[in-house]
Design an enzyme around this catalytic site. Structure first.
Site, PDB file in Angstrom:
ATOM      1  N   GLU A   5       0.844  -1.193   0.000  1.00 35.13           N
ATOM      2  CA  GLU A   5       0.000   0.000   0.000  1.00 35.13           C
ATOM      3  C   GLU A   5       0.883   1.249   0.000  1.00 35.13           C
ATOM      4  O   GLU A   5       2.087   1.168   0.282  1.00 35.13           O
ATOM      5  CB  GLU A   5      -0.904  -0.003   1.235  1.00 35.13           C
ATOM      6  CG  GLU A   5      -1.844  -1.187   1.277  1.00 35.13           C
ATOM      7  CD  GLU A   5      -2.703  -1.232   2.529  1.00 35.13           C
ATOM      8  OE1 GLU A   5      -3.591  -2.096   2.604  1.00 35.13           O
ATOM      9  OE2 GLU A   5      -2.480  -0.393   3.444  1.00 35.13           O
ATOM     10  N   GLY A  54       4.895  -0.794   3.074  1.00 38.07           N
ATOM     11  CA  GLY A  54       5.756  -1.498   2.138  1.00 38.07           C
ATOM     12  C   GLY A  54       6.007  -2.914   2.582  1.00 38.07           C
ATOM     13  O   GLY A  54       5.122  -3.772   2.535  1.00 38.07           O
ATOM     14  N   SER A  55       7.216  -3.186   3.068  1.00 39.54           N
ATOM     15  CA  SER A  55       7.603  -4.547   3.405  1.00 39.54           C
ATOM     16  C   SER A  55       6.911  -5.084   4.650  1.00 39.54           C
ATOM     17  O   SER A  55       6.774  -6.291   4.815  1.00 39.54           O
ATOM     18  CB  SER A  55       9.122  -4.617   3.595  1.00 39.54           C
ATOM     19  OG  SER A  55       9.784  -4.371   2.378  1.00 39.54           O
ATOM     20  N   THR A  88       1.730  -6.761  -9.479  1.00 37.67           N
ATOM     21  CA  THR A  88       2.179  -7.435 -10.690  1.00 37.67           C
ATOM     22  C   THR A  88       1.001  -8.100 -11.392  1.00 37.67           C
ATOM     23  O   THR A  88       0.226  -8.824 -10.762  1.00 37.67           O
ATOM     24  CB  THR A  88       3.250  -8.488 -10.351  1.00 37.67           C
ATOM     25  OG1 THR A  88       4.339  -7.854  -9.692  1.00 37.67           O
ATOM     26  CG2 THR A  88       3.751  -9.173 -11.606  1.00 37.67           C
ATOM     27  N   ASP A  95       5.728 -18.754   2.115  1.00 41.99           N
ATOM     28  CA  ASP A  95       6.568 -19.949   2.150  1.00 41.99           C
ATOM     29  C   ASP A  95       6.679 -20.570   0.773  1.00 41.99           C
ATOM     30  O   ASP A  95       7.616 -21.320   0.488  1.00 41.99           O
ATOM     31  CB  ASP A  95       5.983 -20.985   3.125  1.00 41.99           C
ATOM     32  CG  ASP A  95       5.956 -20.490   4.557  1.00 41.99           C
ATOM     33  OD1 ASP A  95       6.664 -19.511   4.849  1.00 41.99           O
ATOM     34  OD2 ASP A  95       5.225 -21.073   5.381  1.00 41.99           O
ATOM     35  N   ARG A 123       8.219 -17.091  -2.046  1.00 43.10           N
ATOM     36  CA  ARG A 123       9.617 -16.679  -1.904  1.00 43.10           C
ATOM     37  C   ARG A 123      10.585 -17.636  -2.598  1.00 43.10           C
ATOM     38  O   ARG A 123      11.519 -17.171  -3.267  1.00 43.10           O
ATOM     39  CB  ARG A 123       9.948 -16.465  -0.424  1.00 43.10           C
ATOM     40  CG  ARG A 123       9.411 -15.132   0.072  1.00 43.10           C
ATOM     41  CD  ARG A 123       9.492 -14.905   1.546  1.00 43.10           C
ATOM     42  NE  ARG A 123       8.987 -13.564   1.860  1.00 43.10           N
ATOM     43  CZ  ARG A 123       8.582 -13.165   3.047  1.00 43.10           C
ATOM     44  NH1 ARG A 123       8.611 -14.004   4.070  1.00 43.10           N
ATOM     45  NH2 ARG A 123       8.143 -11.931   3.249  1.00 43.10           N
ATOM     46  N   GLU A 156       8.116  -9.469  -2.864  1.00 46.36           N
ATOM     47  CA  GLU A 156       7.946 -10.629  -1.979  1.00 46.36           C
ATOM     48  C   GLU A 156       8.809 -10.513  -0.722  1.00 46.36           C
ATOM     49  O   GLU A 156       9.218 -11.512  -0.140  1.00 46.36           O
ATOM     50  CB  GLU A 156       8.268 -11.940  -2.716  1.00 46.36           C
ATOM     51  CG  GLU A 156       7.322 -12.259  -3.843  1.00 46.36           C
ATOM     52  CD  GLU A 156       5.885 -12.343  -3.375  1.00 46.36           C
ATOM     53  OE1 GLU A 156       5.522 -13.293  -2.663  1.00 46.36           O
ATOM     54  OE2 GLU A 156       5.105 -11.442  -3.723  1.00 46.36           O
ATOM     55  N   THR A 195      11.647  -7.400   0.943  1.00 51.40           N
ATOM     56  CA  THR A 195      12.956  -6.860   0.600  1.00 51.40           C
ATOM     57  C   THR A 195      14.085  -7.644   1.261  1.00 51.40           C
ATOM     58  O   THR A 195      13.868  -8.443   2.168  1.00 51.40           O
ATOM     59  CB  THR A 195      13.076  -5.391   1.030  1.00 51.40           C
ATOM     60  OG1 THR A 195      12.992  -5.337   2.473  1.00 51.40           O
ATOM     61  CG2 THR A 195      11.973  -4.535   0.436  1.00 51.40           C
TER      62      THR A 195
END
Length: 402
Positions: free
Chosen positions: A136, A140-141, A167, A253, A256, A379, A381
């Site tokens: 958003e 972020g992360s 994406t 899980d 990544r 996914e 940083t």
């Protein structure tokens, strides 16, 4: 170097993925890098093939899910769908990362559905191309700070909020949206919802112009009183503060290791092209001699190749653990962190090794250097992955180690 033998059951898939990458993706790689936001029509022919591979239960070159059935008995080691998908993804990203991300019905949202959907949802969304919407404008992360809300109203949830850097957010048929049922409940109230295109209140605001992976569309999405049927919620609607948001985090899980595989495939492409050019220039890489006794470029190449091997092995380990129903959150983050950092270093240093030629559009090396950076960012940083790894190794909670 350590080179693991490829499982026999995956060799046909790997060969098919490599042929697709070399004969279709690589030849149009530069075309869609220049034609940003133009849909790669060449990809349509692969949709049915990948659907067949994934429906076989042994994975394809796109999205697959980490599904663990503790009641199911298993003896010995299993090389299953997750490992096959990772191996196929490596080959396809040797061709082009952005084009793989544009593959119909192989979005990151499909991995979320495959990981946590119930049987009815798996059937209903089997042919749906799903993007993933987490990030958003002010989040972020740290996905625990999500502010998009989902309010229960009759037989629906009403979603309000904005998502960025999604994406395939424009091309996909649906989006898996992370939203909170109750901000005061923290992480435990964050759930994921399948929001299908055409639902009132769901708007694609704009498409982003990017440094790399230009073949893939990246969208900003807005949800304004968007009504989503309750049956589109993935996982349990229960807000269990003792459990946290493990349900939605289970998606990572799986995704990544996939992103790590993308990085591994891209790194291999850069290394192979660099080795070819060095050989043409008379620089021989000798694996039987110490690096310091060789040409300086050969010594650097050996260093980069060792980094690649480490990322490759970590990626295979995280996928193999998922196939064998072993908790792989630590290994998934280790693979993502290592591969994401390595691919950026490898591609940039390959450009340096080749010199001015590597910086031109006469070769794909400069494009790969641009494409690589996103693999260290989305996914989770590099910094977030290192934080997760530290928490796991030290036995600390997110409150104890920030």
């Amino acid at each position: 170097m350590i080179n693991l033998e490829t499982p026999k059951k995956a060799r046909a898939l790997i060969n098919q993925a490599y042929q697709a990458a070399s004969e279709v993706l690589r030849p149009v790689s530069r075309k869609y890098d220049r034609a940003e936001h133009e849909y790669p029509v060449e990809l349509d022919m692969f949709a049915a093939v990948l659907d067949g591979l994934n429906s076989s239960g042994e994975g394809g070159a796109g999205a697959a899910g980490v599904r663990r059935n503790e009641k199911e008995k298993q003896t010995g080691n299993r090389n299953g769908g997750n490992l096959s998908t990772v191996l196929g993804t490596i080959e396809m990203c040797w061709g082009d990362v952005g084009l793989l991300l544009s593959m119909p019905r192989q979005g990151l949202g499909n991995a979320a559905i495959a990981s946590v959907a119930n049987d009815e949802q798996l059937t209903r969304f089997a042919k749906t191309w799903a993007a993933m919407a987490i990030t958003e404008p002010d989040t972020g992360s740290d996905s625990a700070n999500i502010t998009t809300t989902a309010t229960e109203d009759g037989d629906c949830y009403v979603l309000n909020g904005e998502k960025i850097f999604v994406t395939s957010g424009d091309r996909a048929d649906a989006v898996v949206v992370w939203a909170t049922l109750d901000k005061s409940a923290g992480r435990a109230a964050i759930k994921s919802f399948v929001v299908e295109k055409g639902m009132p209140g769901f708007e694609v605001v704009r498409l982003e112009h990017k440094l790399g992976i230009r073949a893939s569309d990246t969208a900003v999405l807005r949800f304004d009183n968007c009504r989503v049927p309750k049956e589109n919620l993935l996982g349990s609607p229960e807000v269990n503060t003792s459990k946290g948001f493990a349900g939605v985090m289970q998606t990572f899980d799986n995704t990544r290791p996939l992103v790590a595989a993308m990085a591994v495939g891209l790194a291999r492409a850069a290394l192979e092209e660099t080795a070819r050019i060095l050989a043409e220039a008379g620089v021989v890489v000798d694996y039987d001699r110490p690096a310091h006794q060789q040409h300086a470029a050969a010594a650097v190449y050996l260093e980069l190749e060792a980094d690649y091997e480490a990322a490759y092995l970590l990626t295979l380990e995280s996928a193999w653990m998922a196939d064998n129903r072993k908790p792989n959150s630590l290994q998934a983050s280790m693979a993502k962190a290592k591969a994401g950092r390595s691919v950026v270093d490898i591609t940039l240093r390959c450009v340096e090794l080749i010199g001015t030629l590597g910086y031109t559009e006469d070769m794909l090396l400069e494009k790969w250097a641009r494409d690589s950076k996103i693999l260290d960012i989305f996914e989770g940083t590099q910094q977030i992955q290192q934080l997760i790894v530290a928490r796991r190794l030290l036995g600390k909670t997110s409150a104890e180690l920030k």
